[in-house]
Design an enzyme around this catalytic site. Sequence first.
Site, PDB file in Angstrom:
ATOM      1  N   GLY A   1       5.012   8.897  10.960  1.00  0.00           N
ATOM      2  CA  GLY A   1       4.472   8.595   9.629  1.00  0.00           C
ATOM      3  C   GLY A   1       2.885   8.580   9.673  1.00  0.00           C
ATOM      4  N   ALA A   2       2.476   8.053  10.826  1.00  0.00           N
ATOM      5  CA  ALA A   2       0.891   8.391  10.939  1.00  0.00           C
ATOM      6  C   ALA A   2       0.409   9.185  11.549  1.00  0.00           C
ATOM      7  CB  ALA A   2       0.517   6.777  11.344  1.00  0.00           C
TER       8      ALA A   2
ATOM      9  N   CYS B   1      10.790   4.900   6.639  1.00  0.00           N
ATOM     10  CA  CYS B   1       9.323   5.345   7.306  1.00  0.00           C
ATOM     11  C   CYS B   1       8.635   4.165   7.693  1.00  0.00           C
ATOM     12  CB  CYS B   1       8.671   6.323   6.267  1.00  0.00           C
ATOM     13  SG  CYS B   1       9.471   7.893   6.622  1.00  0.00           S
ATOM     14  N   ALA B   2       9.240   3.119   7.511  1.00  0.00           N
ATOM     15  CA  ALA B   2       8.390   1.629   7.649  1.00  0.00           C
ATOM     16  C   ALA B   2       8.579   1.071   8.958  1.00  0.00           C
ATOM     17  CB  ALA B   2       8.749   0.435   6.758  1.00  0.00           C
ATOM     18  N   ARG B   3       9.795   0.502   9.388  1.00  0.00           N
ATOM     19  CA  ARG B   3       9.992  -0.009  10.721  1.00  0.00           C
ATOM     20  C   ARG B   3      11.615  -0.139  10.889  1.00  0.00           C
ATOM     21  NH1 ARG B   3       5.808   0.536  12.126  1.00  0.00           N
ATOM     22  NH2 ARG B   3       4.322  -0.615  13.367  1.00  0.00           N
TER      23      ARG B   3
ATOM     24  N   GLU C   1      12.605   1.848  20.139  1.00  0.00           N
ATOM     25  CA  GLU C   1      11.876   3.069  20.320  1.00  0.00           C
ATOM     26  C   GLU C   1      11.215   2.796  21.758  1.00  0.00           C
ATOM     27  OE1 GLU C   1       9.069   3.376  17.216  1.00  0.00           O
ATOM     28  OE2 GLU C   1      10.326   3.376  15.479  1.00  0.00           O
TER      29      GLU C   1
ATOM     30  N   ARG D   1       1.019  -1.146  -0.097  1.00  0.00           N
ATOM     31  CA  ARG D   1       0.051  -0.064   0.016  1.00  0.00           C
ATOM     32  C   ARG D   1       0.972   1.372   0.097  1.00  0.00           C
ATOM     33  NH1 ARG D   1      -1.758  -3.298   3.795  1.00  0.00           N
ATOM     34  NH2 ARG D   1      -3.929  -4.330   3.847  1.00  0.00           N
ATOM     35  N   ILE D   2       1.683   1.416   0.910  1.00  0.00           N
ATOM     36  CA  ILE D   2       2.418   2.604   1.141  1.00  0.00           C
ATOM     37  C   ILE D   2       3.592   2.687  -0.049  1.00  0.00           C
ATOM     38  CG2 ILE D   2       4.067   3.992   2.586  1.00  0.00           C
ATOM     39  CD1 ILE D   2       2.569   2.674   5.062  1.00  0.00           C
TER      40      ILE D   2
ATOM     41  N   HIS E   1       8.923   8.616  14.706  1.00  0.00           N
ATOM     42  CA  HIS E   1       7.773   7.754  14.422  1.00  0.00           C
ATOM     43  C   HIS E   1       6.548   8.601  13.858  1.00  0.00           C
ATOM     44  CE1 HIS E   1       6.431   3.367  14.539  1.00  0.00           C
ATOM     45  NE2 HIS E   1       5.773   3.963  13.524  1.00  0.00           N
TER      46      HIS E   1
ATOM     47  N   ASP F   1       9.434  -6.382  -4.697  1.00  0.00           N
ATOM     48  CA  ASP F   1       8.107  -7.134  -3.765  1.00  0.00           C
ATOM     49  C   ASP F   1       7.963  -8.589  -4.023  1.00  0.00           C
ATOM     50  OD1 ASP F   1       5.831  -5.702  -1.726  1.00  0.00           O
ATOM     51  OD2 ASP F   1       5.661  -7.726  -2.550  1.00  0.00           O
TER      52      ASP F   1
ATOM     53  N   ASP G   1      12.253   7.589  10.146  1.00  0.00           N
ATOM     54  CA  ASP G   1      11.183   7.912  11.006  1.00  0.00           C
ATOM     55  C   ASP G   1      11.200   6.920  12.123  1.00  0.00           C
ATOM     56  OD1 ASP G   1       7.660   7.643  10.880  1.00  0.00           O
ATOM     57  OD2 ASP G   1       8.692   9.153  11.655  1.00  0.00           O
TER      58      ASP G   1
HETATM   59  N1  LIG Z   1       6.190   5.130  10.013  1.00  0.00           N
HETATM   60  C1  LIG Z   1       4.741   4.837  10.580  1.00  0.00           C
HETATM   61  O1  LIG Z   1       4.302   5.485  11.160  1.00  0.00           O
HETATM   62  C2  LIG Z   1       4.273   3.884   9.693  1.00  0.00           C
HETATM   63  C3  LIG Z   1       3.115   4.085   9.180  1.00  0.00           C
HETATM   64  C4  LIG Z   1       2.240   3.059   8.522  1.00  0.00           C
HETATM   65  C5  LIG Z   1       2.904   1.875   8.146  1.00  0.00           C
HETATM   66  N2  LIG Z   1       4.176   1.627   8.842  1.00  0.00           N
HETATM   67  C6  LIG Z   1       4.946   0.549   8.249  1.00  0.00           C
HETATM   68  O2  LIG Z   1       5.127   0.353   6.829  1.00  0.00           O
HETATM   69  C7  LIG Z   1       5.025  -0.966   6.672  1.00  0.00           C
HETATM   70  C8  LIG Z   1       4.338  -1.150   5.310  1.00  0.00           C
HETATM   71  O3  LIG Z   1       2.831  -0.766   5.268  1.00  0.00           O
HETATM   72  P1  LIG Z   1       1.938  -1.059   4.272  1.00  0.00           P
HETATM   73  O4  LIG Z   1       0.790  -0.412   4.491  1.00  0.00           O
HETATM   74  O5  LIG Z   1       2.611  -0.650   2.820  1.00  0.00           O
HETATM   75  O6  LIG Z   1       2.005  -2.672   4.380  1.00  0.00           O
HETATM   76  P2  LIG Z   1       1.565  -3.651   3.160  1.00  0.00           P
HETATM   77  O7  LIG Z   1       1.471  -4.962   3.741  1.00  0.00           O
HETATM   78  O8  LIG Z   1       0.387  -3.110   2.308  1.00  0.00           O
HETATM   79  O9  LIG Z   1       2.964  -3.848   2.412  1.00  0.00           O
HETATM   80  C9  LIG Z   1       4.124  -4.446   2.513  1.00  0.00           C
HETATM   81  C10 LIG Z   1       4.590  -4.996   1.421  1.00  0.00           C
HETATM   82  O10 LIG Z   1       5.879  -5.790   1.778  1.00  0.00           O
HETATM   83  C11 LIG Z   1       6.256  -6.822   1.177  1.00  0.00           C
HETATM   84  N3  LIG Z   1       7.252  -7.418   1.685  1.00  0.00           N
HETATM   85  C12 LIG Z   1       7.131  -8.318   2.589  1.00  0.00           C
HETATM   86  N4  LIG Z   1       8.375  -8.999   2.909  1.00  0.00           N
HETATM   87  C13 LIG Z   1       9.166  -8.301   2.082  1.00  0.00           C
HETATM   88  C14 LIG Z   1      10.756  -8.399   1.391  1.00  0.00           C
HETATM   89  N5  LIG Z   1      11.366  -9.392   2.292  1.00  0.00           N
HETATM   90  N6  LIG Z   1      11.147  -7.576   0.524  1.00  0.00           N
HETATM   91  C15 LIG Z   1      10.406  -6.797  -0.051  1.00  0.00           C
HETATM   92  N7  LIG Z   1       9.157  -6.514   0.065  1.00  0.00           N
HETATM   93  C16 LIG Z   1       8.551  -7.248   1.159  1.00  0.00           C
HETATM   94  C17 LIG Z   1       4.814  -7.484   1.065  1.00  0.00           C
HETATM   95  O11 LIG Z   1       4.673  -8.331   0.027  1.00  0.00           O
HETATM   96  C18 LIG Z   1       3.935  -6.130   1.020  1.00  0.00           C
HETATM   97  O12 LIG Z   1       3.787  -6.073  -0.316  1.00  0.00           O
HETATM   98  C19 LIG Z   1       4.249  -1.389   7.762  1.00  0.00           C
HETATM   99  O13 LIG Z   1       4.657  -2.897   8.004  1.00  0.00           O
HETATM  100  C20 LIG Z   1       4.397  -0.690   8.795  1.00  0.00           C
HETATM  101  O14 LIG Z   1       5.096  -1.357   9.792  1.00  0.00           O
HETATM  102  C21 LIG Z   1       4.830   2.925   9.241  1.00  0.00           C
HETATM  103  O1  LIG Z   2       0.389   4.333  15.552  1.00  0.00           O
HETATM  104  C1  LIG Z   2       1.536   5.005  15.020  1.00  0.00           C
HETATM  105  O2  LIG Z   2       1.800   6.318  14.954  1.00  0.00           O
HETATM  106  C2  LIG Z   2       2.215   4.203  14.034  1.00  0.00           C
HETATM  107  C3  LIG Z   2       1.659   3.225  13.453  1.00  0.00           C
HETATM  108  C4  LIG Z   2       2.818   2.619  12.181  1.00  0.00           C
HETATM  109  O3  LIG Z   2       3.924   2.526  12.366  1.00  0.00           O
HETATM  110  C5  LIG Z   2       1.818   1.370  11.551  1.00  0.00           C
HETATM  111  O4  LIG Z   2       2.545   0.374  11.318  1.00  0.00           O
HETATM  112  O5  LIG Z   2       0.615   1.771  11.178  1.00  0.00           O
END
Ligand SMILES: NC(=O)c1ccc[n+]([C@@H]2O[C@H](COP(=O)([O-])OP(=O)(O)OC[C@H]3O[C@@H](n4cnc5c(N)ncnc54)[C@H](O)[C@@H]3O)[C@@H](O)[C@H]2O)c1
Ligand SMILES: O=C(O)CC[C@@H](O)C(=O)O
Length: 528
Positions: free
Chosen positions: A282-283, A231-233, A262, A152-153, A280, A172, A257
């Site tokens: 992002g959301a 900005c993922a994990r 943390e 998604r992101i 952190h 991916d 981020d």
């Molecule tokens: N910074 C923030 O506040 C914030 C906010 C929202 C989400 N996130 C993080 O961002 C991440 C992604 O969110 P999303 O909604 O896009 O999730 P999502 O599940 O839609 O997308 C994650 C993608 O990662 C892929 N993936 C899994 N293993 C992989 C690998 N080894 N190599 C490459 N791709 C791989 C999956 O196939 C999937 O398409 C979440 O897991 C969450 O931890 C962080």
């Molecule tokens: O709750 C938050 O602020 C972060 C959430 C974000 O890391 C997520 O994985 O959706």
Amino acid sequence: MTFHVLISDPLSEEGVYPLRHADGINIVMETNLSEAELAERIDGFDALLVRSQTQVTRELIEKASNLKIIGRAGVGVDNIDLEAATEHGIIVVNAPDGNTNSAAEHTMAMLMGMARKIPQAYNSLKQGKWDRKAYVGVELKNKTLGVVGFGRIGQEVAARAKGQRMNIIAYDPFLTAEKAEKLGVDFGTVEDVLKAADFVTVHTPLLKETKHLINAEAFKVMKDGVQIINCARGGIIDESALYDAVKSGKVAGAALDVFEQEPMVDFRLLELPEIIATPHLGASTFEAQESVAVDVSQDVVSFVKYGTVRNSVNLPSVPKELMKRIEPYFDLAERIGTFLTDLTGETADEVNVYYSGELANLEVGPLTRNMLKGMLKRHLGKHVNDVNAMYIANQKGIHVNEHKSTESRGFTNLITVEVKTQSGTRKASGTLLNGQGARIVKVDDYIVDFLPNGHLLFIRHNDRPGVIGRVGTLLGAEDINIATMQVGRSNAGGDAIMMLSIDKHADPEDLEELKKLEEIESVTAIDL
Ligand SMILES: NC(=O)c1ccc[n+]([C@@H]2O[C@H](COP(=O)([O-])OP(=O)(O)OC[C@H]3O[C@@H](n4cnc5c(N)ncnc54)[C@H](O)[C@@H]3O)[C@@H](O)[C@H]2O)c1
Ligand SMILES: O=C(O)CC[C@@H](O)C(=O)O
């Protein structure tokens, strides 16, 4: 019965509106509890709602004897021990879409802030300097953005980056050539992406496979002067390797981020002028927080009202339409499971569930899970439910197989459960008779027709005159009234069965007396 909800991270007040206004639901929002305080408080609650701060550990779950659902107001569930939650029959839901846009926008903000060194220039200006040479940045146009994790992101970031005239290459596991073409991006292996990118952004979950995905080896294949965003994990990028890569000049910029620990405790990275960071965030927009809070709140309300959820993480979500069609069979499936456990008096090594008729066209996993719940609850009580039934069965070495056939076996829909135990194979079939509810219509190879509820006696005997009468007389002498009686036999003079429903529980002494009667092979009491 009030359903108590504890919210231990700051969720949007507007977002929890569905919970605040739902009958029978009481909310407590305490977002400053220490781990120890949370462990003390949790036992009184049926639901726990968190963001990313609260760590829902196995230890916490083991103290939460009333917990039925955990709601994660966000995407990542790495702060929740999913295996422990499943083991304890606790459903975990998240909000997979609510903060996608905010996270993508934050990524773009970090990308552009980093490319133009905005935070560094701002800090310099705040210190009264007017230093324009130190903060010469780079353009994004015609540069390549490498996206690792194209869900998604990742896709939303790519769409925005294309607006900046960037070229996109993505990796991916689920990205195919066809999908990449449709989305207007190049695609390749992780190494292809890292080699081609001027900027790298990661958007995967934090998994075993993605921990330190970007490590020293990965930095080696990247272009000199690459800039990277996370900005993922925290943990997807090896922070120690990043530190070395920045110090060596390989990495010209990093925008973080999220962090391996943390709240942050090791600020070494932030001593490097090439690195910008946010805590952190992002959301952290009003819109995202309201959206994710609404999502989890609505799932908790739905769970309380209907026992169903939309965004389950540890239980396959069942679309509403499907649920409507299979729900009428939940109770029957559960009763067949309990019936067979009582009938055999043993745990099964193997369970085969046969769905025949229209049911065979549907996703019947929820029915199998309910049947297993019925099978296991004799020994596990309320600690088994449809969340953990399959997990527990696997843990106990019970092999569960589903079989489907659209061919009707004389009924519109028939569920047959066959259990293989140390003593042999037993089976029972049930159906829903139009307007007459659940029926068990076959036990082993005998045709019967009885309601799977109340006090039942299953008697195996030899097909001889007088046996049935003697059973009736003995039960009468024990003041046990027979409500219904079914008899069946393999052939005249052969093996036979009686299936009785009686008005009160037959105690062990009654059963012993029945077993002493002539031509009686076995007597089993089943209370459903
Ligand atoms: N910074 C923030 O506040 C914030 C906010 C929202 C989400 N996130 C993080 O961002 C991440 C992604 O969110 P999303 O909604 O896009 O999730 P999502 O599940 O839609 O997308 C994650 C993608 O990662 C892929 N993936 C899994 N293993 C992989 C690998 N080894 N190599 C490459 N791709 C791989 C999956 O196939 C999937 O398409 C979440 O897991 C969450 O931890 C962080
Ligand atoms: O709750 C938050 O602020 C972060 C959430 C974000 O890391 C997520 O994985 O959706």
